[in-house]
Design a protein around this motif. Structure first.
Motif, PDB file in Angstrom:
ATOM      1  N   MET A  45       1.170  -1.467  -0.222  1.00  0.00           N
ATOM      2  CA  MET A  45       0.092  -0.420  -0.330  1.00  0.00           C
ATOM      3  C   MET A  45       0.679   1.376  -0.252  1.00  0.00           C
ATOM      4  O   MET A  45       0.627   1.998  -0.964  1.00  0.00           O
ATOM      5  N   ALA A  46       2.222   1.316   0.782  1.00  0.00           N
ATOM      6  CA  ALA A  46       3.003   2.443   0.324  1.00  0.00           C
ATOM      7  C   ALA A  46       3.292   2.425  -0.454  1.00  0.00           C
ATOM      8  O   ALA A  46       3.332   3.681  -1.287  1.00  0.00           O
ATOM      9  N   LEU A  47       3.565   1.503  -0.549  1.00  0.00           N
ATOM     10  CA  LEU A  47       4.238   2.132  -2.951  1.00  0.00           C
ATOM     11  C   LEU A  47       3.208   1.696  -3.699  1.00  0.00           C
ATOM     12  O   LEU A  47       3.950   2.762  -4.780  1.00  0.00           O
ATOM     13  N   GLU A  48       1.727   1.798  -3.813  1.00  0.00           N
ATOM     14  CA  GLU A  48       1.195   1.037  -4.724  1.00  0.00           C
ATOM     15  C   GLU A  48       0.191   2.856  -4.285  1.00  0.00           C
ATOM     16  O   GLU A  48      -0.637   3.350  -5.712  1.00  0.00           O
ATOM     17  N   LEU A  86      10.187   3.862   5.961  1.00  0.00           N
ATOM     18  CA  LEU A  86      11.211   3.614   5.655  1.00  0.00           C
ATOM     19  C   LEU A  86      10.567   3.481   3.424  1.00  0.00           C
ATOM     20  O   LEU A  86      11.220   3.346   2.551  1.00  0.00           O
ATOM     21  N   VAL A  87       9.632   2.587   3.382  1.00  0.00           N
ATOM     22  CA  VAL A  87       8.630   2.539   2.404  1.00  0.00           C
ATOM     23  C   VAL A  87       8.111   4.080   1.698  1.00  0.00           C
ATOM     24  O   VAL A  87       8.957   4.039   0.503  1.00  0.00           O
ATOM     25  N   ARG A  91      10.198   5.250  -1.680  1.00  0.00           N
ATOM     26  CA  ARG A  91       9.352   5.078  -2.542  1.00  0.00           C
ATOM     27  C   ARG A  91       9.165   5.316  -3.975  1.00  0.00           C
ATOM     28  O   ARG A  91       9.051   4.113  -5.041  1.00  0.00           O
ATOM     29  N   ALA A  92      10.529   6.493  -4.286  1.00  0.00           N
ATOM     30  CA  ALA A  92      10.229   7.023  -6.100  1.00  0.00           C
ATOM     31  C   ALA A  92      11.332   5.970  -6.815  1.00  0.00           C
ATOM     32  O   ALA A  92      11.375   6.042  -7.757  1.00  0.00           O
ATOM     33  N   PHE A  96      10.234   1.537  -8.867  1.00  0.00           N
ATOM     34  CA  PHE A  96      10.709   1.076 -10.356  1.00  0.00           C
ATOM     35  C   PHE A  96      11.557   0.038 -10.552  1.00  0.00           C
ATOM     36  O   PHE A  96      12.149  -0.245 -11.691  1.00  0.00           O
ATOM     37  N   PHE A  97      11.528  -0.553  -9.072  1.00  0.00           N
ATOM     38  CA  PHE A  97      12.690  -1.829  -9.166  1.00  0.00           C
ATOM     39  C   PHE A  97      12.272  -3.223  -9.537  1.00  0.00           C
ATOM     40  O   PHE A  97      10.958  -2.530 -10.042  1.00  0.00           O
TER      41      PHE A  97
END
Length: 163
Positions: A45-48, A86-87, A91-92, A96-97
């Protein structure tokens, strides 16, 4: 007039599923293999969807997990706040990994979470856990591609339904 968005319902459903998966009992010798489902959900959720998950929401989810799991009140909240911070901070880069590199980042994040758990438990007088305590981040890393793809598919379906 716009339709109500299903994003909060998806997050709530995924949260309930993660809480229930965390309650599934494992045999004692395999207890270290239990993944940190709520942590994986918070990472996703923190990523997307960072607009849905901030530090306050992570804290409230952690308090709910403390109540459900019967852990020291605030332990899960602290863990999830650190994980979310931390995420969100990286995040940026993480977004993209490729999934394989994201899985390695998830391993590092979950290992950091284990260090936080260890510090809380030693500070509260519980003592040092068994050696299999460190296996859970590896299991989370191995599950990450499937968790990510499942949640991403559900989120995209919900988005297309709203359009």
């Amino acid at each position: 007039m716009s339709r109500p968005r299903s994003g909060p319902l998806l997050f709530l459903g995924a949260l309930i599923a993660a809480l229930l998966l965390g309650l599934v009992p494992f045999p004692d010798p395999l207890d270290g293999f239990k993944p940190y489902w709520i942590g994986l959900l918070v990472i996703y959720m923190a990523l997307e969807a960072p607009e849905r998950l901030g530090l306050g929401v992570a804290f409230l989810v952690g308090l709910a997990a403390d109540i459900v799991y019967g852990t020291l009140l605030g332990e899960q909240a602290l863990r999830l706040c650190i994980l979310a911070f931390l995420v969100l901070r990286f995040r940026a880069r993480l977004r993209f990994f490729p999934l394989s590199q994201q899985a390695l980042a998830v391993l590092v994040l979950l290992a950091n979470d284990r260090v936080v758990v260890l510090a809380v438990r030693v500070a509260s007088g519980e003592g040092v856990p068994r050696a299999d305590f460190w296996i859970s981040p590896v299991v989370g890393m191995l599950l990450w591609p499937w968790v990510f793809l499942l949640l991403d598919q559900l989120r995209l379906r919900a988005r297309h339904r709203d359009v």
